[in-house]
Design a protein around this motif. Structure first.
Motif, PDB file in Angstrom:
ATOM      1  N   TRP A  62       0.766  -1.312  -0.128  1.00 31.67           N
ATOM      2  CA  TRP A  62       0.064  -0.081  -0.041  1.00 31.67           C
ATOM      3  C   TRP A  62       0.678   1.226  -0.182  1.00 31.67           C
ATOM      4  N   SER A  85      -6.646   0.055  -5.070  1.00 34.44           N
ATOM      5  CA  SER A  85      -7.865   0.857  -4.395  1.00 34.44           C
ATOM      6  C   SER A  85      -8.375   2.145  -5.129  1.00 34.44           C
ATOM      7  N   TRP A 121      -9.766   2.354   3.753  1.00 29.28           N
ATOM      8  CA  TRP A 121     -10.553   2.003   2.561  1.00 29.28           C
ATOM      9  C   TRP A 121     -11.432   1.201   2.574  1.00 29.28           C
TER      10      TRP A 121
END
Length: 321
Positions: free
Chosen positions: A150, A169, A199
């Motif tokens: 991420w 994402s 998220w």
């Protein structure tokens, strides 16, 4: 069978094909040796993986009717129409072009009504692979990986293997992210983990899989959803796949992956699959390439079961025997 595009064996000996001739296929296999190198201009550490995977299946492909206990059926399921496009002509010095080629190839396979199956390449390859699903969503991403992936950027680069799930994402057609196998130390920071959770990504650490098995993961997949399964080889324990760039002890077992694939296949519709981060040069006795090739075989079997069931339902609806 060999692929005339690169003179190598096809995966499991399935017919070779060209991108413009896949309309009759159920599954279309293709390789992407490079996407976005984490060292600009340098070939991926996993660039040799697609060829190694195909070569590993050359011998067993000589008798595809042999019983496969991991699939509870023949090695190549009866009626499965699978073809292999060979490797895309990627180049480590042209990352933007690589990403465009991977995405457009994926989209063309989806338009033909087939399931794309990508042989990477490093963990940057799934970014353009998932991007190819624009217009074919919504999709759920089920990722097996030791690392969180991420990071927004690393050394100024936003599409390398540190940022895979961050970029995913940002794709509006991705409705859910389920990540499995996190353990050890990777490139993530506390804010990356916070962003993943904010998220709505659902995380199942390797320790939780060891304690509870894979059924809670299967239960997390929404029934009937369109699911893409992405397997980073370092998600498995290095005693199963030692052929990875950053080994971490304590990963998933081969049979965990087999059970997970079958469970997801029975609950959702697998609309894509990729396997990445296999580093043949770091393998021990060919064990990693063997395990990785078997995972791809099981994925093919699960997709074949779904396609067969769908055809049976369609025949019943149309009143055909």
């Amino acid at each position: 069978m060999t692929n005339p595009q690169n003179n190598t064996a096809t995966f499991l000996g399935v017919p070779a094909a060209k991108r413009d001739s896949v309309s009759c296929a159920d599954v279309v296999i293709f390789g992407a040796p490079d996407a976005t190198p984490h060292v600009p201009g340098c070939a991926s550490h996993a660039a040799g993986a697609p060829s190694a995977l195909r070569e590993r299946t050359r011998q067993i492909a000589e008798d595809p009717s042999r019983w496969d206990f991991d699939q509870d059926g023949p090695l190549i399921p009866v009626g499965l129409r699978a073809v292999d496009l060979g490797d895309l002509p990627t180049n480590p010095v042209t990352p933007v072009k690589n990403r465009s080629l991977i995405s457009s190839t994926t989209a063309s396979i989806l338009r033909a009504g087939a399931v794309p199956l990508l042989l990477g390449g490093d963990d940057s390859a799934p970014i353009p692979f998932f991007a190819g699903y624009e217009g074919f969503g919504p999709v759920t991403i089920l990722q097996i990986d030791a690392h969180l992936d991420w990071r927004d950027e690393r050394a100024g680069l936003k599409h390398t293997f540190s940022s895979t799930m961050r970029r995913v994402s940002e794709m509006p057609w991705v409705e859910r992210i389920i990540q499995v196998g996190q353990r050890g130390v990777g490139g993530s920071r506390a804010n990356d983990l916070a962003d993943a959770r904010a998220w709505g990504a659902t995380l199942f650490s390797a320790a939780s899989v060891r304690k509870h098995g894979v059924q809670p993961i299967i239960d997390e997949v929404a029934p009937g959803c369109r699911c893409i399964v992405t397997v980073d080889c370092d998600g498995l324990d290095p005693c199963v796949i030692p052929a990875v760039l950053v080994p971490q002890p304590g990963g998933l077992d081969y049979l965990d992956i087999v059970e997970l694939l079958h469970g997801v296949g029975q609950r959702a519709r697998i609309v894509g699959f990729d396997l990445v981060e296999l580093v043949p040069a770091a393998d021990l006795g060919g064990l990693g390439v063997l395990a990785a090739s078997r995972i791809v075989c099981v994925a093919l079997g699960c997709i074949a079961d779904q396609r067969s069931a769908a055809k049976a339902r369609q025949a019943a609806d149309e009143g055909r025997p």
